[in-house]
Design a protein around this motif. Structure first.
Motif, PDB file in Angstrom:
ATOM      1  N   TYR A 100      34.211  42.210  39.753  1.00 62.73           N
ATOM      2  CA  TYR A 100      33.034  42.975  39.339  1.00 62.73           C
ATOM      3  C   TYR A 100      33.422  44.232  38.570  1.00 62.73           C
ATOM      4  O   TYR A 100      32.691  44.676  37.675  1.00 62.73           O
ATOM      5  N   ALA A 101      34.560  44.797  38.889  1.00 60.51           N
ATOM      6  CA  ALA A 101      34.992  46.016  38.196  1.00 60.51           C
ATOM      7  C   ALA A 101      35.201  45.770  36.711  1.00 60.51           C
ATOM      8  O   ALA A 101      34.956  46.663  35.887  1.00 60.51           O
ATOM      9  N   TYR A 102      35.635  44.542  36.353  1.00 61.99           N
ATOM     10  CA  TYR A 102      36.045  44.288  34.968  1.00 61.99           C
ATOM     11  C   TYR A 102      35.231  43.204  34.267  1.00 61.99           C
ATOM     12  O   TYR A 102      35.392  43.025  33.055  1.00 61.99           O
ATOM     13  N   MET A 103      34.390  42.481  34.969  1.00 63.08           N
ATOM     14  CA  MET A 103      33.649  41.416  34.299  1.00 63.08           C
ATOM     15  C   MET A 103      32.577  42.004  33.374  1.00 63.08           C
ATOM     16  O   MET A 103      32.080  43.111  33.592  1.00 63.08           O
ATOM     17  N   PRO A 104      32.233  41.269  32.297  1.00 58.71           N
ATOM     18  CA  PRO A 104      31.144  41.723  31.436  1.00 58.71           C
ATOM     19  C   PRO A 104      29.848  41.847  32.237  1.00 58.71           C
ATOM     20  O   PRO A 104      29.648  41.155  33.238  1.00 58.71           O
ATOM     21  N   ILE A 105      28.969  42.727  31.780  1.00 56.51           N
ATOM     22  CA  ILE A 105      27.702  42.926  32.475  1.00 56.51           C
ATOM     23  C   ILE A 105      26.956  41.605  32.628  1.00 56.51           C
ATOM     24  O   ILE A 105      26.325  41.355  33.665  1.00 56.51           O
ATOM     25  N   ALA A 106      27.039  40.737  31.624  1.00 56.71           N
ATOM     26  CA  ALA A 106      26.329  39.457  31.686  1.00 56.71           C
ATOM     27  C   ALA A 106      26.751  38.637  32.896  1.00 56.71           C
ATOM     28  O   ALA A 106      25.922  37.952  33.515  1.00 56.71           O
ATOM     29  N   ASP A 107      28.015  38.690  33.270  1.00 54.94           N
ATOM     30  CA  ASP A 107      28.489  37.895  34.403  1.00 54.94           C
ATOM     31  C   ASP A 107      27.981  38.449  35.732  1.00 54.94           C
ATOM     32  O   ASP A 107      27.900  37.724  36.727  1.00 54.94           O
ATOM     33  N   ILE A 108      27.650  39.735  35.760  1.00 51.84           N
ATOM     34  CA  ILE A 108      27.070  40.341  36.966  1.00 51.84           C
ATOM     35  C   ILE A 108      25.600  40.002  37.078  1.00 51.84           C
ATOM     36  O   ILE A 108      25.107  39.666  38.159  1.00 51.84           O
ATOM     37  N   THR A 109      24.885  40.070  35.952  1.00 47.90           N
ATOM     38  CA  THR A 109      23.429  39.905  36.008  1.00 47.90           C
ATOM     39  C   THR A 109      22.968  38.457  35.890  1.00 47.90           C
ATOM     40  O   THR A 109      21.874  38.129  36.344  1.00 47.90           O
ATOM     41  N   ASP A 110      23.752  37.594  35.285  1.00 43.67           N
ATOM     42  CA  ASP A 110      23.329  36.205  35.075  1.00 43.67           C
ATOM     43  C   ASP A 110      23.806  35.262  36.173  1.00 43.67           C
ATOM     44  O   ASP A 110      23.339  34.127  36.269  1.00 43.67           O
ATOM     45  N   TYR A 111      24.765  35.708  36.987  1.00 45.34           N
ATOM     46  CA  TYR A 111      25.298  34.864  38.054  1.00 45.34           C
ATOM     47  C   TYR A 111      25.260  35.660  39.354  1.00 45.34           C
ATOM     48  O   TYR A 111      25.507  36.861  39.371  1.00 45.34           O
ATOM     49  N   THR A 112      24.981  34.992  40.439  1.00 47.57           N
ATOM     50  CA  THR A 112      24.807  35.669  41.718  1.00 47.57           C
ATOM     51  C   THR A 112      26.151  36.055  42.331  1.00 47.57           C
ATOM     52  O   THR A 112      27.196  35.489  42.002  1.00 47.57           O
ATOM     53  N   LYS A 113      26.087  36.997  43.260  1.00 48.49           N
ATOM     54  CA  LYS A 113      27.293  37.366  43.984  1.00 48.49           C
ATOM     55  C   LYS A 113      27.804  36.180  44.807  1.00 48.49           C
ATOM     56  O   LYS A 113      29.015  35.981  44.944  1.00 48.49           O
ATOM     57  N   ALA A 114      26.878  35.370  45.312  1.00 51.20           N
ATOM     58  CA  ALA A 114      27.288  34.182  46.068  1.00 51.20           C
ATOM     59  C   ALA A 114      28.090  33.230  45.191  1.00 51.20           C
ATOM     60  O   ALA A 114      29.056  32.600  45.658  1.00 51.20           O
ATOM     61  N   TYR A 115      27.702  33.101  43.923  1.00 50.68           N
ATOM     62  CA  TYR A 115      28.454  32.249  42.991  1.00 50.68           C
ATOM     63  C   TYR A 115      29.883  32.769  42.849  1.00 50.68           C
ATOM     64  O   TYR A 115      30.853  31.998  42.954  1.00 50.68           O
ATOM     65  N   HIS A 116      30.029  34.050  42.586  1.00 52.61           N
ATOM     66  CA  HIS A 116      31.363  34.613  42.400  1.00 52.61           C
ATOM     67  C   HIS A 116      32.179  34.549  43.691  1.00 52.61           C
ATOM     68  O   HIS A 116      33.388  34.285  43.655  1.00 52.61           O
ATOM     69  N   LEU A 117      31.536  34.771  44.840  1.00 49.77           N
ATOM     70  CA  LEU A 117      32.242  34.713  46.114  1.00 49.77           C
ATOM     71  C   LEU A 117      32.746  33.299  46.390  1.00 49.77           C
ATOM     72  O   LEU A 117      33.868  33.117  46.885  1.00 49.77           O
ATOM     73  N   ASN A 118      31.963  32.306  46.059  1.00 49.72           N
ATOM     74  CA  ASN A 118      32.392  30.924  46.254  1.00 49.72           C
ATOM     75  C   ASN A 118      33.644  30.622  45.429  1.00 49.72           C
ATOM     76  O   ASN A 118      34.577  29.963  45.907  1.00 49.72           O
ATOM     77  N   ASN A 119      33.686  31.117  44.195  1.00 50.66           N
ATOM     78  CA  ASN A 119      34.876  30.907  43.366  1.00 50.66           C
ATOM     79  C   ASN A 119      36.080  31.665  43.897  1.00 50.66           C
ATOM     80  O   ASN A 119      37.208  31.170  43.829  1.00 50.66           O
ATOM     81  N   VAL A 120      35.855  32.857  44.424  1.00 49.69           N
ATOM     82  CA  VAL A 120      36.954  33.613  45.048  1.00 49.69           C
ATOM     83  C   VAL A 120      37.520  32.827  46.225  1.00 49.69           C
ATOM     84  O   VAL A 120      38.747  32.681  46.375  1.00 49.69           O
ATOM     85  N   ARG A 121      36.634  32.311  47.067  1.00 47.06           N
ATOM     86  CA  ARG A 121      37.098  31.570  48.243  1.00 47.06           C
ATOM     87  C   ARG A 121      37.855  30.306  47.848  1.00 47.06           C
ATOM     88  O   ARG A 121      38.869  29.960  48.463  1.00 47.06           O
ATOM     89  N   THR A 122      37.376  29.641  46.813  1.00 43.37           N
ATOM     90  CA  THR A 122      38.079  28.438  46.345  1.00 43.37           C
ATOM     91  C   THR A 122      39.461  28.797  45.821  1.00 43.37           C
ATOM     92  O   THR A 122      40.447  28.099  46.102  1.00 43.37           O
ATOM     93  N   ALA A 123      39.559  29.882  45.058  1.00 42.31           N
ATOM     94  CA  ALA A 123      40.859  30.291  44.511  1.00 42.31           C
ATOM     95  C   ALA A 123      41.830  30.670  45.613  1.00 42.31           C
ATOM     96  O   ALA A 123      43.016  30.293  45.577  1.00 42.31           O
ATOM     97  N   LEU A 124      41.352  31.400  46.617  1.00 44.47           N
ATOM     98  CA  LEU A 124      42.232  31.813  47.709  1.00 44.47           C
ATOM     99  C   LEU A 124      42.649  30.611  48.552  1.00 44.47           C
ATOM    100  O   LEU A 124      43.795  30.536  49.015  1.00 44.47           O
ATOM    101  N   ARG A 125      41.735  29.659  48.741  1.00 41.50           N
ATOM    102  CA  ARG A 125      42.098  28.450  49.483  1.00 41.50           C
ATOM    103  C   ARG A 125      43.138  27.643  48.719  1.00 41.50           C
ATOM    104  O   ARG A 125      44.084  27.102  49.300  1.00 41.50           O
ATOM    105  N   THR A 126      42.977  27.592  47.383  1.00 35.84           N
ATOM    106  CA  THR A 126      43.944  26.872  46.555  1.00 35.84           C
ATOM    107  C   THR A 126      45.327  27.478  46.696  1.00 35.84           C
ATOM    108  O   THR A 126      46.334  26.767  46.792  1.00 35.84           O
TER     109      THR A 126
END
Length: 865
Positions: free
Chosen positions: A67-93
């Motif tokens: 969130y610190a570095y993503m474009p504003i569009a990625d904050i407003t057009d996609y939910t925090k749950a969406y980004h959290l799911n990708n974080v969890r997938t990356a950490l699990r990987t």
């Protein structure tokens, strides 16, 4: 007692897990924390809220980094749950893949965790790709896993040129095609999905030919390797672009966030760190620059643009800013660039030869009223110095076998798409072209037209506003929103933005009370936007345009997003509005006139215009110079160049605007100062360029000479080739001479499935009329029968080739070997190779590898024979 100790131990382990840091460096973690707070203060804390989600400490730190570095569009057009799911997938990987503990934290943070690769829509590809690829790479080393992932990518997607909007990875799979930017975005996403650091590398523009290119670098066991996305080779660091890359001026990649790696930083923004990778591909040199004002004093924070000649324009490949001493620097390939400095409306520029020049001073000596004199510029690209890794015959044969199998899998999927034959009896004939162009999205388009068969004119009008790529990925909810809106402005697209959310019915509802007032006077809508939508104070932020709904919800965007928002709201209310794709001006229709929108003024009015006539005397070779091939026009805006986008069509670049159809009788331009650039690309990649400035005055006609410099020397014999060489045709051995007859002929050896050959065949097809008029034969040779079969299956994609085209097979490589020997080619495997020769064994033209405009060059040479 034991039970209590066990409970305490579990609690300590849980606490340790909860407190695990994603960023172990305390100082960097604090820096990210501060950047995150500043971003959320700017965008709004409501976009950080999550219902019911309880991220661990590690997950929350990773989220804050994104969130610190993503474009504003990625904050407003996609939910925090969406980004959290990708974080969890990356950490699990990282935990589940065998190389997870090998990847340094720095590389995982910047080249695995981020979903965004370029300017594509974000999707759910990480989870899907991980599920599909995990077992496929099981037991492989990192290097072999990279090769295997690229084979998987080739199964799904192959190259096809298209417009500059980037499809998402899942959209690329759905259509089975993608330009290089989409193939590389797709492949980077696939590699990151299994925890391998990957980045999209691109040359903003080639120096030796027109166009640009993007590919992939992936990290394995301590080293970065490169390869062509969806173009598997037997080994890494090998692709058709080895030689072109060695001639490039610049190679970039954008690392997400504030990246503190070892590479040279070209630009650091609040979204990404642009790093220079030119040393990985060719021989580079550094030049130091100083920018001074008219009094000779250093200019702080001047913008310095490094421009490469490409498509008849000096295109900004990278921008930097001077420090307080007026200094900056760049390392680039050993060739020529134009370096343009500007600040506060003043500018200066000069040609710079990297490898020769060491220190260059640029004075801001000009402005829109005082411009440089016209001048000739000879632009020399870097020399070729490719390093080609060794590949055995067995490796090559096995790789070719796999490529054929992968082509078959992809083609089997593509064969499910509708064709003219399969739809010949379809009950809505006018819809057939749209359904066919939709490829993997055909069911959506067909369902849409059938649903609205009773109002088919409006449905077809809507579809007619869409590009081919739009048809391939436009979802039903967007189509329905525009179809069912009360407005007759049915187009959902403004420019090349992502269209993710329906908006027309929404804005018709929320602006219901003011709609008639805005329709009567659209300037009032301009005032509303000025009052209610604020601009991101970070003027150097990455401009991924938000959806208009997100702009409404956040009330913050950048100037590009504000323009798109204005047009979308206006059209939702029945106001005709556009972003003019020639000048990029924002406009609305008032009566019969287009009124320019300027958010910085209180009164909206139509721009004052004049006429430009270009005077040109046609020659036998060049009867009608083309825009983006022989010339371009840029407006000088606040000391910087702004290209006039006269292109037509839907390909990456180029188009149909020419001297005769656009400028011979006069084109209307806004008042102001302009730069006319002309150029003639030589076969060796050098350019004979010419620059001249001119002024357009309101209500007046400006006549300007279109000076396309011509090579004064005649045709030279540059080598020899034996026309008695044998080739295979229709199962028999025949000599080239027996097929061509006496005189000149064109001979080409093709590399089917490779991007350079695709471009070459397209370029030749464009020049069919002139080359047919020349009347000499063209011999096209394949390296084996399988390559010929591949061409036969795809030949409809290359346009109409010359009427006197002869196909054959260079069965034993005799032709390639002789050309390589006689013409002293460093790499005979770099295809395609084209020569013009005669039956007296004289070669007068040679082209090898990636060359845009090959057809033009063949016409140029043939006109002198």
């Amino acid at each position: 007692m034991k039970r209590n100790l066990l409970i305490l131990l579990i609690a300590l382990i849980s606490l340790s897990t909860h407190a695990q840091h994603f960023i172990t460096d305390t100082a960097y973690r604090q820096k990210v924390e501060q950047a995150w707070k500043e971003k959320m203060n700017t965008v709004g804390w409501k976009f950080w809220q999550t219902k019911g989600e309880k991220p661990t400490n590690e997950e929350e730190e990773a989220l804050k980094f994104l969130y610190a570095y993503m474009p504003i569009a990625d904050i407003t057009d996609y939910t925090k749950a969406y980004h959290l799911n990708n974080v969890r997938t990356a950490l699990r990987t990282r935990k589940e893949m065998p190389w997870g503990n090998k990847v340094p934290e720095l590389l995982f943070r910047h080249f695995v965790l981020p979903m965004r690769v370029n300017n594509e829509p974000l999707d759910s590809s990480r989870t899907i790709f991980y599920r599909e690829l995990k077992e496929r790479v099981k037991g492989l080393s990192m290097k072999d896993a990279i090769l295997e992932v690229n084979h998987w990518c080739h199964e799904k997607v192959t190259y096809e040129p298209s417009d500059s909007r980037t499809s998402s990875p899942l959209q690329s799979i759905r259509t089975g095609r993608g330009r290089c930017g989409e193939e590389s975005t797709f492949t980077v996403s696939a590699l990151r999905a299994i925890g391998i650091p990957a980045r999209q590398v691109y040359t903003p523009r080639w120096a030796h030919t027109d166009d640009n290119h993007a590919w992939v670098e992936a990290w394995a066991d301590g080293k970065w390797y490169f390869f062509g996305a969806c173009e598997p080779e037997p080994v890494l660091n090998l692709g058709w672009f080895n030689a072109p890359a060695s001639r490039a001026m610049l190679m970039h990649t954008r690392a997400f966030g504030d990246y503190q790696g070892p590479e040279e930083v070209m630009l650091r923004t609040n979204n990404f760190t642009e790093i220079n990778l030119i040393d990985n591909y060719g021989s580079a040199a550094r030049v130091d620059f100083k920018v001074i004002d008219m009094e000779g004093k250093p200019v702080d924070d001047a913008k310095v643009e490094f421009k490469i000649y490409n498509y008849a324009e000096f295109v900004t490949a990278v921008s930097k800013y001077t420090d307080r001493q007026g200094d900056t620097f760049l390392s680039a390939g050993k060739g020529d660039m134009i370096v343009w400095a500007s600040k506060d409306g003043r500018f200066g520029y000069t040609k710079v030869s990297f490898g020769k020049d060491k220190n260059v001073t640029i004075q801001l000596a000009y402005d829109e009223k005082h411009t440089p004199k016209e001048q000739d510029l000879d632009i020399i690209p870097p020399a070729e110095n490719a390093i080609i890794p060794t590949v055995t015959s067995a490796q090559k044969a096995e790789n070719n076998k796999r490529l054929a199998q992968e082509d078959a899998l992809r083609n089997a999927y593509i064969a499910t798409f509708p064709t003219e034959e399969s739809m010949k009896n379809y009950r809505i004939p006018a819809a057939i072209p749209y359904i066919i162009k939709a490829r993997g999205n055909w069911r959506t388009i067909q369902t849409f037209v059938e649903k609205h068969e009773g109002n088919i004119d409006r449905a077809l009008k809507l579809l007619s506003t869409l590009t081919d790529k739009d048809l391939r990925d436009m979802p039903m909810d967007i189509l329905e929103d525009n179809m069912n809106a009360t407005s007759n402005e049915v187009s959902p697209r403004v420019e090349y933005e992502m269209i993710l959310k329906p908006y027309k019915k929404f804005f018709a509802k929320v602006f219901r009370k003011d709609a008639q007032k805005f329709r009567n006077d659209p300037s009032l809508l301009v005032d509303w936007v000025k009052k209610n939508i604020k601009l991101n104070p970070d003027t150097r932020a990455m401009q991924i345009p938000q959806t208009p709904i997100s702009v409404w919800e956040s009330r913050i965007t950048d100037d590009r997003g504000r323009d798109i928002f204005f047009v979308d709201v206006a059209r939702s209310l029945g106001i005709e509005a556009q972003k003019d794709l020639v000048t990029w001006k924002l406009q609305y229709k008032k009566g019969k006139d287009w009124v320019d929108v300027d958010f910085d003024t209180s009164v909206q009015e139509a721009a004052k215009t004049g006429k430009l006539i270009l005077d040109y005397s046609p020659t036998e070779y060049l009867d009608d110079p083309k825009y983006y091939t022989h010339f371009t026009i840029s407006k000088i805006v606040y000391g910087r160049t702004w290209i006039m986008n006269f292109e037509e069509g839907q390909l990456d670049m180029g188009g149909g605007a020419t001297w005769a159809n656009t400028f011979k009788k006069g084109a209307t331009l806004d008042e102001g100062t302009y730069l006319l650039v002309t150029g003639q690309r030589m076969a060796d990649g050098s350019v004979m360029a010419h620059t001249q400035f001119f002024t357009i005055e309101p209500g007046k006609t400006t006549r300007q000479k279109l000076d396309v410099r011509q090579e004064s020397e005649g045709i030279k014999v540059i080598g020899s080739f034996n026309s008695e060489n044998l080739i295979e045709k229709d199962g028999k051995e025949v000599s080239i001479l027996s097929q061509t007859g006496r005189g000149y002929y064109v001979l080409g050896v093709l590399g089917m499935g490779q991007e350079p050959t695709n471009h070459a065949l397209h370029d030749i097809a464009k020049m069919k009329e002139k080359l047919d008029k020349w009347g000499r034969p063209m011999v096209l040779l394949f390296t084996n029968q399988a390559e010929k079969d591949k061409f036969e299956a795809q030949k409809g994609e290359f346009g109409n080739l010359l009427k006197n085209t002869i196909f054959g097979i260079d069965k034993d490589g005799t032709v390639v070997k002789e050309i390589a020997k006689e013409m002293k080619l460093r790499n005979p495997n770099q295809l395609p190779i084209f020569i013009i020769a005669d039956t007296f064994n004289r070669v007068v033209f040679l082209s090898q590898g990636y060359t845009i405009g090959l057809g033009e060059q063949l016409v140029k040479v043939s006109s002198k024979l």
